[in-house]
Scaffold this motif. Structure first.
Motif, PDB file in Angstrom:
ATOM      1  N   UNK A  66       0.885  -1.137  -0.283  1.00  9.95           N
ATOM      2  CA  UNK A  66      -0.145  -0.367  -0.174  1.00  9.95           C
ATOM      3  C   UNK A  66       1.060   1.344  -0.165  1.00  9.95           C
ATOM      4  N   UNK A  67       2.117   1.314   0.354  1.00  7.05           N
ATOM      5  CA  UNK A  67       2.975   2.078   0.714  1.00  7.05           C
ATOM      6  C   UNK A  67       3.395   3.048  -0.628  1.00  7.05           C
ATOM      7  N   UNK A 154      -7.831  -0.848  -4.633  1.00  7.51           N
ATOM      8  CA  UNK A 154      -6.256   0.887  -5.392  1.00  7.51           C
ATOM      9  C   UNK A 154      -8.251   0.965  -6.487  1.00  7.51           C
ATOM     10  N   UNK A 155      -8.859   0.177  -6.943  1.00  3.80           N
ATOM     11  CA  UNK A 155      -9.752  -0.027  -8.204  1.00  3.80           C
ATOM     12  C   UNK A 155     -11.025   0.663  -7.737  1.00  3.80           C
ATOM     13  N   UNK A 160      -6.250   6.174   0.413  1.00  9.68           N
ATOM     14  CA  UNK A 160      -5.073   5.160   1.046  1.00  9.68           C
ATOM     15  C   UNK A 160      -5.304   4.781   2.315  1.00  9.68           C
ATOM     16  N   UNK A 161      -5.989   5.562   3.114  1.00 12.22           N
ATOM     17  CA  UNK A 161      -6.836   5.131   4.743  1.00 12.22           C
ATOM     18  C   UNK A 161      -7.338   3.908   5.010  1.00 12.22           C
ATOM     19  N   UNK A 162      -8.484   4.722   4.101  1.00  8.98           N
ATOM     20  CA  UNK A 162      -9.595   3.213   3.535  1.00  8.98           C
ATOM     21  C   UNK A 162      -8.794   2.391   3.514  1.00  8.98           C
ATOM     22  N   UNK A 167      -7.449  -3.487   4.822  1.00  8.63           N
ATOM     23  CA  UNK A 167      -6.192  -4.915   4.945  1.00  8.63           C
ATOM     24  C   UNK A 167      -6.062  -5.172   6.547  1.00  8.63           C
ATOM     25  N   UNK A 168      -6.559  -3.906   7.961  1.00  5.59           N
ATOM     26  CA  UNK A 168      -5.937  -4.699   8.990  1.00  5.59           C
ATOM     27  C   UNK A 168      -7.658  -5.492   8.937  1.00  5.59           C
TER      28      UNK A 168
END
Length: 252
Positions: A66-67, A154-155, A160-162, A167-168
């Protein structure tokens, strides 16, 4: 924090978060089945630690990817063309992961179906499934599933926070479900064959996706759910027959 206030107040962002969490959890089932089957071949005292390390590595890998979202998106850019289809790095990774899953599942099914003729090979295979080799194989599949998962994220949303929260949350669910699922598979031999069939289907789907043939995930998971339901009914039927036989033997 002020930068995220508009996002917290946006209903569409919350809908995207819930949808993405559900999708990430569903996509994590593939990874979880593989981890459960593989770690069950380890000595009992190593299984729990291997599952935690494997799932922990999946979390680290997904957050690291993600980074590098900009780089991840570029993985979908074709690098060469063959038979009229442009192959990207993502396609090659999916094909490699799919081939590995098909090979692994076929090998385990072969040993399960024909254990007598291949007993020595099976013992050798179990002996060589060390903690390090199990973690290595889990890491390999983590990479494949993580890239597929992040590209899906991404699609679905540009925020990014979402993606990070989704993921977590998904990996946390995997962590909580890993041991119960692995124990259930270990206690029910017929479920092992069903799970291996799932891995075979997932591997074939990954290869097809890499080759440019889109297979709707809904069909795959619907088939898996239906098969699991049939197996649950079979398990209830077997237990009923067993209890009936015990009751008859007690009467006699």
């Amino acid at each position: 924090m002020q930068d995220y206030l508009p996002l917290l107040q946006d209903p569409t962002a919350w809908v995207a978060l819930v949808t993405l969490v559900v999708m990430e959890v569903v996509l994590g089932i593939d990874n979880l089945i593989f981890i459960s089957i593989l770690t069950n071949k380890l000595p009992e005292e190593m299984r729990e630690r291997a599952r935690r390390i494997g799932i922990g590595l999946a979390l680290v890998m997904r957050l690291a990817l993600l980074g590098t979202v900009a780089w991840i998106v570029q993985l979908t850019t074709p690098i060469f063309e063959l038979f009229g289809h442009g192959f990207s790095w993502k396609d090659l990774i999916l094909i490699a992961g799919g081939l590995f899953l098909v090979w692994k599942a076929t090998k385990e099914i072969h040993h399960s179906v024909d254990p007598v003729d291949h007993e020595e090979d099976f013992i050798a295979s179990s002996a060589t499934t060390t903690f390090a080799s199990a973690i290595g194989q889990i890491l390999l599949l983590d990479l494949v599933f993580s890239i597929d998962s992040i590209i899906t994220a991404v699609g679905m949303t540009p925020h990014l926070p979402i993606m990070v929260i989704a993921v977590i949350a998904a990996v946390t669910v995997m962590l909580l479900a890993a041991t119960p699922l692995a124990n259930f598979i270990a206690k029910n031999p017929t479920v092992v064959m069903l799970a291996l069939g799932f891995l075979l289907m997932i591997g074939t789907t990954l290869i097809a996706e890499g080759m440019g043939f889109h297979v709707p995930k809904g069909y795959i998971y619907a088939a898996m759910a239906f098969s699991a339901l049939v197996e649950v009914l079979n398990m209830f039927a077997r237990r009923k027959r067993t209890s009936d036989r015990k009751a008859k033997s007690t009467l006699h």
